[in-house]
Design a protein around this motif. Structure first.
Motif, PDB file in Angstrom:
ATOM      1  N   UNK A 193       0.840  -1.204   0.000  1.00 25.21           N
ATOM      2  CA  UNK A 193       0.000   0.000   0.000  1.00 25.21           C
ATOM      3  C   UNK A 193       0.872   1.249   0.000  1.00 25.21           C
ATOM      4  N   UNK A 194       0.382   2.310  -0.649  1.00 29.27           N
ATOM      5  CA  UNK A 194       1.133   3.557  -0.750  1.00 29.27           C
ATOM      6  C   UNK A 194       0.770   4.528   0.367  1.00 29.27           C
ATOM      7  N   UNK A 195       1.585   5.584   0.486  1.00 34.29           N
ATOM      8  CA  UNK A 195       1.390   6.587   1.539  1.00 34.29           C
ATOM      9  C   UNK A 195       0.387   7.636   1.058  1.00 34.29           C
ATOM     10  N   UNK A 196      -0.864   7.221   0.906  1.00 28.68           N
ATOM     11  CA  UNK A 196      -1.860   8.054   0.243  1.00 28.68           C
ATOM     12  C   UNK A 196      -2.943   8.587   1.177  1.00 28.68           C
ATOM     13  N   UNK A 197      -2.703   8.543   2.487  1.00 23.59           N
ATOM     14  CA  UNK A 197      -3.666   9.106   3.428  1.00 23.59           C
ATOM     15  C   UNK A 197      -3.005  10.269   4.184  1.00 23.59           C
ATOM     16  N   UNK A 198      -3.737  11.380   4.259  1.00 23.20           N
ATOM     17  CA  UNK A 198      -3.245  12.598   4.906  1.00 23.20           C
ATOM     18  C   UNK A 198      -4.258  12.980   5.982  1.00 23.20           C
ATOM     19  N   UNK A 199      -3.787  13.283   7.179  1.00 25.69           N
ATOM     20  CA  UNK A 199      -4.709  13.647   8.254  1.00 25.69           C
ATOM     21  C   UNK A 199      -4.122  14.753   9.112  1.00 25.69           C
ATOM     22  N   UNK A 200      -4.999  15.542   9.689  1.00 28.57           N
ATOM     23  CA  UNK A 200      -4.634  16.512  10.726  1.00 28.57           C
ATOM     24  C   UNK A 200      -5.241  16.029  12.041  1.00 28.57           C
ATOM     25  N   UNK A 201      -4.427  16.021  13.088  1.00 26.50           N
ATOM     26  CA  UNK A 201      -4.843  15.518  14.397  1.00 26.50           C
ATOM     27  C   UNK A 201      -4.696  16.622  15.431  1.00 26.50           C
ATOM     28  N   UNK A 202      -5.700  16.757  16.275  1.00 30.78           N
ATOM     29  CA  UNK A 202      -5.654  17.682  17.407  1.00 30.78           C
ATOM     30  C   UNK A 202      -5.065  16.917  18.593  1.00 30.78           C
ATOM     31  N   UNK A 203      -3.798  17.209  18.921  1.00 30.42           N
ATOM     32  CA  UNK A 203      -3.148  16.432  19.970  1.00 30.42           C
ATOM     33  C   UNK A 203      -3.573  16.877  21.369  1.00 30.42           C
ATOM     34  N   UNK A 204      -4.125  18.062  21.503  1.00 29.75           N
ATOM     35  CA  UNK A 204      -4.646  18.472  22.809  1.00 29.75           C
ATOM     36  C   UNK A 204      -5.885  17.656  23.177  1.00 29.75           C
ATOM     37  N   UNK A 205      -6.703  17.338  22.171  1.00 35.25           N
ATOM     38  CA  UNK A 205      -7.941  16.601  22.408  1.00 35.25           C
ATOM     39  C   UNK A 205      -7.818  15.108  22.106  1.00 35.25           C
ATOM     40  N   UNK A 206      -6.801  14.725  21.337  1.00 28.48           N
ATOM     41  CA  UNK A 206      -6.661  13.324  20.966  1.00 28.48           C
ATOM     42  C   UNK A 206      -7.694  12.874  19.958  1.00 28.48           C
ATOM     43  N   UNK A 207      -7.990  13.740  18.968  1.00 26.52           N
ATOM     44  CA  UNK A 207      -8.982  13.408  17.947  1.00 26.52           C
ATOM     45  C   UNK A 207      -8.441  13.736  16.562  1.00 26.52           C
ATOM     46  N   UNK A 208      -8.899  12.997  15.568  1.00 24.92           N
ATOM     47  CA  UNK A 208      -8.582  13.281  14.175  1.00 24.92           C
ATOM     48  C   UNK A 208      -9.535  14.374  13.693  1.00 24.92           C
ATOM     49  N   UNK A 209      -8.985  15.495  13.237  1.00 21.45           N
ATOM     50  CA  UNK A 209      -9.810  16.607  12.765  1.00 21.45           C
ATOM     51  C   UNK A 209     -10.407  16.277  11.413  1.00 21.45           C
ATOM     52  N   UNK A 210      -9.578  15.742  10.511  1.00 19.86           N
ATOM     53  CA  UNK A 210     -10.047  15.284   9.208  1.00 19.86           C
ATOM     54  C   UNK A 210      -9.016  14.352   8.587  1.00 19.86           C
ATOM     55  N   UNK A 211      -9.451  13.606   7.591  1.00 22.25           N
ATOM     56  CA  UNK A 211      -8.571  12.715   6.833  1.00 22.25           C
ATOM     57  C   UNK A 211      -8.935  12.813   5.361  1.00 22.25           C
ATOM     58  N   UNK A 212      -7.929  12.948   4.490  1.00 20.69           N
ATOM     59  CA  UNK A 212      -8.151  13.102   3.055  1.00 20.69           C
ATOM     60  C   UNK A 212      -7.186  12.203   2.280  1.00 20.69           C
ATOM     61  N   UNK A 213      -7.545  11.848   1.029  1.00 19.74           N
ATOM     62  CA  UNK A 213      -6.635  11.049   0.204  1.00 19.74           C
ATOM     63  C   UNK A 213      -5.614  11.927  -0.511  1.00 19.74           C
ATOM     64  N   UNK A 214      -4.420  11.396  -0.705  1.00 19.05           N
ATOM     65  CA  UNK A 214      -3.458  11.969  -1.651  1.00 19.05           C
ATOM     66  C   UNK A 214      -3.670  11.220  -2.960  1.00 19.05           C
ATOM     67  N   UNK A 215      -4.138  11.922  -3.971  1.00 11.14           N
ATOM     68  CA  UNK A 215      -4.543  11.251  -5.211  1.00 11.14           C
ATOM     69  C   UNK A 215      -3.378  10.952  -6.146  1.00 11.14           C
ATOM     70  N   UNK A 216      -2.228  11.589  -5.929  1.00 13.96           N
ATOM     71  CA  UNK A 216      -1.063  11.377  -6.786  1.00 13.96           C
ATOM     72  C   UNK A 216      -0.296  10.155  -6.294  1.00 13.96           C
ATOM     73  N   UNK A 217      -0.364   9.072  -7.042  1.00 12.25           N
ATOM     74  CA  UNK A 217       0.270   7.818  -6.638  1.00 12.25           C
ATOM     75  C   UNK A 217       1.800   7.887  -6.676  1.00 12.25           C
ATOM     76  N   UNK A 218       2.362   8.973  -7.214  1.00 13.86           N
ATOM     77  CA  UNK A 218       3.827   9.080  -7.236  1.00 13.86           C
ATOM     78  C   UNK A 218       4.401   9.200  -5.828  1.00 13.86           C
ATOM     79  N   UNK A 219       3.555   9.454  -4.835  1.00 12.71           N
ATOM     80  CA  UNK A 219       4.033   9.488  -3.449  1.00 12.71           C
ATOM     81  C   UNK A 219       4.535   8.108  -3.026  1.00 12.71           C
ATOM     82  N   UNK A 220       3.981   7.063  -3.630  1.00 13.38           N
ATOM     83  CA  UNK A 220       4.445   5.686  -3.468  1.00 13.38           C
ATOM     84  C   UNK A 220       4.624   5.322  -1.994  1.00 13.38           C
ATOM     85  N   UNK A 221       5.816   4.851  -1.625  1.00 11.27           N
ATOM     86  CA  UNK A 221       6.091   4.421  -0.257  1.00 11.27           C
ATOM     87  C   UNK A 221       6.662   5.546   0.600  1.00 11.27           C
TER      88      UNK A 221
END
Length: 440
Positions: free
Chosen positions: A129-157
């Motif tokens: 699997x490629x490194x195609x998931x991007x997320x922002x996390x609120x570390x004060x609250x311990x929650x994921x704010x959002x998660x989005x795909x990286x659509x360019x597969x050239x990111x690869x591993x």
């Protein structure tokens, strides 16, 4: 092939650089603080946190745990397919944010609102699997704010991956690609490098700064500027006239690490750029100082605060100690040097106003320490001394280094170390993944 992989791993060639290296002055993980830590009533450090490294389950498993962040509420790190937060008083786990796969990269810093950015695998299989998931996390609250795909597969591993976050934009860059999102909402800001450019790395802070490798009439050049989050267009502030490698060290002021030596693996110059895009000063580092650029991401062994830069020297002798030198960024001249006690090694950690917090590497019969260095007076004050134990000294000799891959963090009588490098079957590190001490 081996030579190509070696070049890619260094991060010092024109195509690859590393990570986000500065942040807003309000967050605890920043290299700079305007509020000096009060001198504790005791300097005796006791262990607060000790986390074992992950254990790969099969030969194909490759586990990375990048990311270490400190706020006034929590200490958080990358973990196995997760980001985990710890209580600052007890050292106990406070929360865990699970991820779909292993971490590929993480912002070096946290925003003033407590947000960090991470890139991770789409599934648990880190080989396929490629490194195609991007997320922002609120570390004060311990929650994921959002998660989005990286659509360019050239990111690869994720080879050569750079992740950064600012108050407004969270971004990733890699050889051949770039992606950015609105920090608060996750709305796409851009999905490719700026026009005419092939590679980007980003530096977080109040605003996101971008270093791009672009085609010009004079050939490929490094350009430094900002990209409009609405249009993705870049406004260039400075074009590097000539360099074999370049890194973003600081945004306020704008300081670049440059490599001119054909055989070098680290920056051999620090260049300060004025608001008008003109060279204000140049500090020649040669091979006498360790800027910590390259595969560590950014220049992790360099601390910039206001008009001062702090770097540790390379003694070129394993039996000799080093020194930390404070440089005036307006003139490029050295202000004062601090020799390491006990023929040990000093590593810059963070600036506090006009002073520097530094870590002293442990030696077989000498404990590790955290020191405050004052360039104005030349005075050195011990803030923390770790227990003087042979096995612990060996561990802290390894974890405290000028070649920092994850930032060492110190604030308010607490000292944190985290290892984010890869773990394989049969190559498990004897050192903890995370280790912390407190004087409280």
């Amino acid at each position: 092939m081996a030579a190509v992989l070696a070049l890619l791993a260094t991060g010092t060639v024109l195509m690859l650089r590393g990570d986000d290296s500065t942040s807003s002055s309000d967050d605890r993980a920043s290299a700079t603080s305007t509020h000096p830590t009060p001198t504790p009533t005791t300097i005796d450090g006791r262990q607060l946190l000790n986390v074992d490294p992950p254990q790969p389950k099969s030969v194909s498993d490759y586990i990375q745990t990048p990311g270490a962040w400190l706020t006034s509420r929590v200490y958080a790190t990358g973990a196995e397919e997760a980001v985990t937060g710890y209580n600052l008083t007890t050292g106990k786990r406070a929360w865990t944010v699970p991820l779909s796969g292993g971490l590929c990269g993480a912002s070096r810093t946290v925003t003033s609102a407590g947000l960090v950015a991470v890139v991770f695998h789409a599934t648990e299989d880190t080989v396929k699997s490629h490194c195609t998931r991007f997320a922002v996390i609120d570390v004060n609250k311990g929650v994921k704010v959002w998660e989005k795909p990286i659509t360019d597969e050239s990111v690869s591993l994720g080879l050569g991956l750079n992740v950064a976050i600012s108050d407004t934009v969270a971004a990733a860059g890699w050889p051949g690609g770039s992606a950015a999102y609105d920090t608060s909402t996750g709305a796409p800001a851009w999905t490719a490098p700026a026009d005419g450019c092939t590679q980007e790395e980003h530096l977080g802070g109040k605003e996101l700064l971008t270093l791009s490798y672009c085609k010009t009439s004079a050939g490929m050049k490094f350009r430094i500027g900002e990209r409009d989050p609405g249009t993705g267009k870049a406004t260039w502030r400075y074009e590097v006239p000539k360099a074999k490698g370049a890194w973003l060290v600081s945004s306020e002021p704008l300081v670049l690490g440059l490599l001119q030596n054909e055989k070098g693996l680290d920056a051999d110059q620090l260049v300060t750029i004025s608001d008008e895009g003109k060279v204000q000063s140049t500090i020649q580092l040669g091979d006498d100082y360790v800027a910590g650029c390259g595969d560590a991401g950014g220049c992790g062994a360099t601390v910039v605060s206001g008009d001062t830069a702090y770097l540790g020297s390379d003694p070129h002798n394993y039996s000799a100690g080093n020194r930390i030198t404070a440089f005036d960024l307006t003139t490029g001249k050295a202000i004062r040097s601090f020799p390491a006690p006990d023929d040990s090694t000093l590593v810059p950690v963070r600036a506090e106003g006009k002073t520097l917090v530094a870590a002293q590497k442990a030696e077989p019969t000498t404990p590790a320490r955290v020191l405050r260095l004052d360039p104005a007076t030349g005075r050195s004050t011990t803030l923390m001394e770790m227990p003087d134990e042979l096995s612990l000294n060996s561990t802290l000799h390894s974890l405290i280094s000028n070649e920092v891959k994850q930032p060492m963090l110190y604030d308010d009588g607490r000292f944190f170390l985290h290892t984010g490098s890869g773990y394989y079957v049969g190559e498990t590190s004897p050192d903890p993944m995370t280790l912390a001490f407190t004087t409280w």
